[in-house]
Design a protein around this motif. Structure first.
Motif, short mmCIF file in Angstrom:
data_model
loop_
_atom_site.label_atom_id
_atom_site.label_comp_id
_atom_site.label_asym_id
_atom_site.label_seq_id
_atom_site.Cartn_x
_atom_site.Cartn_y
_atom_site.Cartn_z
N LEU A 1 0.84 -1.20 0.00
CA LEU A 1 0.00 0.00 0.00
C LEU A 1 0.87 1.25 0.00
O LEU A 1 2.06 1.18 0.32
N GLY A 2 0.26 2.38 -0.28
CA GLY A 2 1.00 3.64 -0.25
C GLY A 2 0.42 4.62 -1.26
O GLY A 2 -0.33 4.23 -2.15
N ALA A 3 0.80 5.87 -1.12
CA ALA A 3 0.25 6.92 -1.98
C ALA A 3 0.69 6.74 -3.44
O ALA A 3 1.62 5.97 -3.71
N ASN A 4 0.05 7.44 -4.34
CA ASN A 4 0.49 7.45 -5.74
C ASN A 4 1.94 7.88 -5.80
O ASN A 4 2.33 8.83 -5.13
N ILE B 1 0.78 -6.56 5.60
CA ILE B 1 0.84 -5.39 4.71
C ILE B 1 2.17 -4.66 4.84
O ILE B 1 2.78 -4.64 5.91
N ILE B 2 2.57 -4.10 3.71
CA ILE B 2 3.76 -3.27 3.68
C ILE B 2 3.31 -1.91 3.15
O ILE B 2 2.68 -1.83 2.09
N VAL B 3 3.58 -0.86 3.92
CA VAL B 3 3.21 0.47 3.46
C VAL B 3 4.48 1.18 3.01
O VAL B 3 5.44 1.30 3.76
N LEU B 4 4.46 1.59 1.75
CA LEU B 4 5.61 2.34 1.21
C LEU B 4 5.33 3.83 1.31
O LEU B 4 4.20 4.29 1.06
N LYS C 1 7.36 7.26 0.02
CA LYS C 1 8.50 7.89 -0.69
C LYS C 1 9.68 6.93 -0.84
O LYS C 1 10.83 7.25 -0.52
N GLY C 2 9.38 5.71 -1.27
CA GLY C 2 10.44 4.75 -1.56
C GLY C 2 11.02 4.01 -0.37
O GLY C 2 11.95 3.23 -0.52
N LYS C 3 10.46 4.28 0.83
CA LYS C 3 10.94 3.55 2.02
C LYS C 3 9.79 2.76 2.62
O LYS C 3 8.62 3.11 2.42
N ILE C 4 10.15 1.72 3.39
CA ILE C 4 9.09 0.97 4.08
C ILE C 4 8.69 1.75 5.33
O ILE C 4 9.49 1.93 6.25
N TYR C 5 7.45 2.23 5.33
CA TYR C 5 6.95 2.98 6.48
C TYR C 5 6.46 2.01 7.55
O TYR C 5 6.67 2.21 8.74
N MET C 6 5.80 0.94 7.11
CA MET C 6 5.29 -0.04 8.06
C MET C 6 5.24 -1.42 7.41
O MET C 6 4.94 -1.55 6.23
N ASP C 7 5.53 -2.44 8.22
CA ASP C 7 5.47 -3.82 7.75
C ASP C 7 4.85 -4.62 8.90
O ASP C 7 5.50 -4.84 9.91
N LYS C 8 3.57 -4.98 8.74
CA LYS C 8 2.87 -5.61 9.87
C LYS C 8 1.90 -6.67 9.42
O LYS C 8 1.40 -6.65 8.29
N LYS C 9 1.58 -7.59 10.33
CA LYS C 9 0.56 -8.59 10.07
C LYS C 9 -0.81 -7.90 10.09
O LYS C 9 -1.05 -7.00 10.91
N ILE C 10 -1.70 -8.36 9.20
CA ILE C 10 -3.06 -7.80 9.15
C ILE C 10 -3.74 -7.97 10.53
O ILE C 10 -4.45 -7.08 11.00
N LYS C 11 -3.48 -9.12 11.15
CA LYS C 11 -4.07 -9.40 12.48
C LYS C 11 -3.74 -8.27 13.46
O LYS C 11 -4.61 -7.81 14.20
N GLU C 12 -2.48 -7.84 13.44
CA GLU C 12 -2.05 -6.79 14.37
C GLU C 12 -2.68 -5.44 14.01
O GLU C 12 -3.09 -4.69 14.87
N ILE C 13 -2.77 -5.18 12.70
CA ILE C 13 -3.39 -3.92 12.24
C ILE C 13 -4.85 -3.88 12.72
O ILE C 13 -5.32 -2.86 13.23
N LYS C 14 -5.55 -5.02 12.57
CA LYS C 14 -6.97 -5.05 12.95
C LYS C 14 -7.13 -4.89 14.46
O LYS C 14 -8.06 -4.25 14.92
N LYS C 15 -6.20 -5.49 15.17
CA LYS C 15 -6.27 -5.39 16.63
C LYS C 15 -6.06 -3.94 17.08
O LYS C 15 -6.76 -3.42 17.93
N GLU C 16 -5.11 -3.29 16.42
CA GLU C 16 -4.75 -1.93 16.82
C GLU C 16 -5.71 -0.85 16.29
O GLU C 16 -6.02 0.11 16.96
N TYR C 17 -6.14 -1.06 15.01
CA TYR C 17 -6.90 0.02 14.35
C TYR C 17 -8.29 -0.42 13.91
O TYR C 17 -8.99 0.32 13.25
N SER C 18 -8.67 -1.64 14.21
CA SER C 18 -9.95 -2.28 13.85
C SER C 18 -10.06 -2.68 12.37
O SER C 18 -10.65 -3.70 12.07
#
Ligand SMILES: Nc1ncnc2c1ncn2[C@@H]1O[C@H](COP(=O)(O)OP(=O)(O)OP(=O)(O)O)[C@@H](O)[C@H]1O
Length: 240
Positions: A38-41, A203-206, A208-225
């Motif tokens: 994921l990440g911006a255009n 998920i991996i969030v890019l 500006k060409g760097k990895i901003y976040m690399d996390k399991k979906i399970k953890e994302i859902k737990k933290e952010y629903s």
């Protein structure tokens, strides 16, 4: 169960002229994982998967498949199926030409190919010139081609963008089942969080060409629903 390192990206940098598109990126993808990118255009998502699939050369860094350098082991890349955002078809090319090329004339009698033609609803599309097909029709044909050779790594770049809702639901379910049944490794670029949430486990969030976040979906859902709520906070700049 012991996991197997499938793709290893080591210190990958991609520059176009002096513009740094990917910035010293390192990453490991395990066998059978489903990773959403994921990440911006312009964040570098397509460039990253182009490099993984061998379409684009990195400026610096290495890509290893099962610990082997893809430069040496070119045949590894044959196991990668890719569906990119759009195809530049030579004028007059029909879908059937591609099937003849990839499978040979015998595709008409091939049970697997015929099943795909039915699932992707491309029976009427493959007999037309691809340049005459609508964007969504080309997208369906592109997605079908990506799996026609039964790849062990499948890269989908904006799979459902531009498809009608019926087709979106059908193809998400199809790729979700395919991953579970065939145990393929999936890399999916998408701007649609629900697609990522259904199919992926990481998920991996890019940014500006760097990895901003690399996390399991399970953890994302737990933290952010949900992945959507996480992304909303990310794009609003409300994450630390
Ligand atoms: N062949 C090229 N020559 C020069 N610049 C390029 C080339 N290909 C990509 N870029 C640039 O690299 C940057 C990243 O592009 P990329 O397509 O990887 O982004 P993306 O994250 O996939 O974006 P989107 O969400 O819009 O599809 C963009 O600024 C783009 O203009």
């Amino acid at each position: 169960m012991k996991w197997v390192k499938m793709i290893e990206i080591k210190n990958l940098t991609k520059k176009y002229n002096e513009n740094i598109i990917l910035d010293n990126l390192s990453l490991i993808i395990k066998d059978g994982e489903a990773v959403g990118v994921l990440g911006a255009n312009g964040a570098g998502k397509t460039t990253l998967v182009e490099i993984i699939s061998g379409v684009t050369e990195p400026t610096e860094g290495k890509i290893l498949f099962y610990d082997k350098d893809n430069k040496i082991e070119k045949n590894i890349q044959e196991k990668i199926g890719v569906q990119f955002q759009s195809g530049n078809w030579p004028f007059n090319t029909k879908g059937t030409d591609f099937l003849n090329l990839f499978i040979g004339k015998k595709w008409k009698k091939d049970e697997y190919v015929n099943k795909l033609i039915e699932i992707f609803e491309v029976k009427e599309i493959i007999v037309k010139r691809l340049s005459d097909c609508s964007g969504g029709e080309q997208q369906r044909f592109n997605s079908m081609l990506s799996i026609i050779k039964k790849p062990s790594v499948l890269i989908l770049d904006e799979l459902i963008t531009g498809l009608d809702l019926k087709m979106q639901i059908k193809l998400i379910n199809f790729f979700d089942n395919l991953r579970k049944k065939e145990k393929i490794t999936l890399i999916i670029i998408s701007h649609i969080p629900e697609e990522i949430e259904q199919i992926c486990n990481r998920i991996i969030v890019l940014d500006k060409g760097k990895i901003y976040m690399d996390k399991k979906i399970k953890e994302i859902k737990k933290e952010y629903s949900s992945v959507r709520s996480f992304l909303e906070l990310f794009f609003e700049g409300k994450l630390q």
